[in-house]
Design an enzyme around this catalytic site. Sequence first.
Site, PDB file in Angstrom:
ATOM      1  CD  GLN A  64     -30.625  43.424  -7.874  1.00 13.04           C
ATOM      2  OE1 GLN A  64     -31.696  42.544  -8.332  1.00 13.04           O
ATOM      3  NE2 GLN A  64     -30.150  44.233  -8.699  1.00 13.04           N
ATOM      4  CB  CYS A  70     -31.826  41.647 -11.867  1.00 12.67           C
ATOM      5  SG  CYS A  70     -31.673  42.696 -13.238  1.00 12.67           S
ATOM      6  CG  HIS A 365     -35.493  44.550 -12.105  1.00 14.35           C
ATOM      7  ND1 HIS A 365     -34.078  44.151 -11.715  1.00 14.35           N
ATOM      8  CD2 HIS A 365     -36.143  43.893 -11.489  1.00 14.35           C
ATOM      9  CE1 HIS A 365     -34.484  43.716 -10.576  1.00 14.35           C
ATOM     10  NE2 HIS A 365     -35.576  43.430 -10.364  1.00 14.35           N
ATOM     11  CG  ASN A 386     -37.901  42.228  -7.426  1.00 12.01           C
ATOM     12  OD1 ASN A 386     -36.686  42.261  -7.856  1.00 12.01           O
ATOM     13  ND2 ASN A 386     -38.694  43.297  -7.499  1.00 12.01           N
TER      14      ASN A 386
END
Length: 444
Positions: A64, A70, A365, A386
């Site tokens: 990102q 996110c 997040h 992630n």
Amino acid sequence: MDQPIEPKNIERYANNLNDYDDSNVVRRAVTHNGILKTAADFEANPKMDPVFSIDVSDQRVSDQKRSGRCWLFAALNTMRTKVENDFNVPKDFELSQAYIFFWDKFEKSNYFLNNVINTAEQPLDSRKVSFLMATPQQDGGQWDMLCALIEKYGIVPKSAMPETANSENSSELNAALNTQLRHDAVILRKMINDGQKAEIINAKRDDMINEIYRMLVYSLGKPVEKFNFEYRDQEKEYHIDENITPKAFFQKYINLDLEDYVSLINSPTEDKPYNKTYTVEMLGNVVGGRPIKHFNLPIEELKKLTIKQLEAGETVWFGSDVVKDTDRKQGIMDTRLYHVDELMHTDMSLTKAQRLDYGESVMDHAMVITGVDIVNGKPTKWKVENSWGDKVGTKGYFVMSDDWFNEFVYQVVINKKFLSEKEKEEQQQAPKILAPWDPMGTLA
């Protein structure tokens, strides 16, 4: 009663340092190395090796970059896993984050202006108006907001609308949009308080949204209406789907009924009894679109349902407080990582509810759970995809301890088919409306 600090107090505090034999050692270590590096417990690392009994996905991790997208990345990552499994697209295939980002900014701007109109008769220093003006729009969001965008605008592969300088680093775009929206708020509040007719006010709002659209096209590019989807699969066989629309692409290549997926939260605070539903006032993006709705359950139930979805071969979108007890470089999230309280000779203990109530922890997040290690019938650690690129963790994948899940995971999105019949019924309840600044709204 106010109590000032007197010189005699400071003298006593200084003398109390002698109560700790290692105070000089701690002071030298902390001043030279910093708090977390000194407090790190490296014995925790071997217990978090990235091996899992259930491992659903190993797709290449996305990035990102310098943006707060996110939630979009996590949601699109859950969907691209399905495209990879169903159509054998290359491992580096991605869905366009910029496309959804454009429409989110566009819809959030309209959502803000509608809220300005609805609160125009409140004073500027009211808490709701102050909350609105603090951040007219930003990058964050919620699963339900993503669903509202896809239902209205569809989705496209990254090849159809790639990243731009402003999607990868959104600070300048956010600054420009927020300045424009505050400017517009001044005008709208004055028009309403001057008694202008509703049709004149709405026409002015439409002109403002026209300007926002232009700013977004200049910054992110114009969203595609039709495109060719062209790729070679993992066996190098060529495919092309010509002149397809974003909605048709979603229906053909992702083909999920988004109504099947519900947000489950774990908020053990007194104001949110379990087995009840909640929404957050003034939180959303698409006016008239899918509303935010959270179903609050105990953390053990969230874990049980997450495991069920993983066992069915499907990844899980989740929201957490990623800055707590996380080693970004190693890709480890574990409550045993740092012992700051021991280092400082103090008690810093707070329950999960206390952290939420007192502002110590919030959802900040969103990521994707792609695996879990189950030992003797219980989860011990979780595999997390992630969106910080492949230079951290294990090629971008993190390992989350089960205790970290207990303490810092606040939300998972689960297909409602995995809920019990009682939970399905409870999830249908009309939600209690929470204040705009409630911790369950902070991810957006």
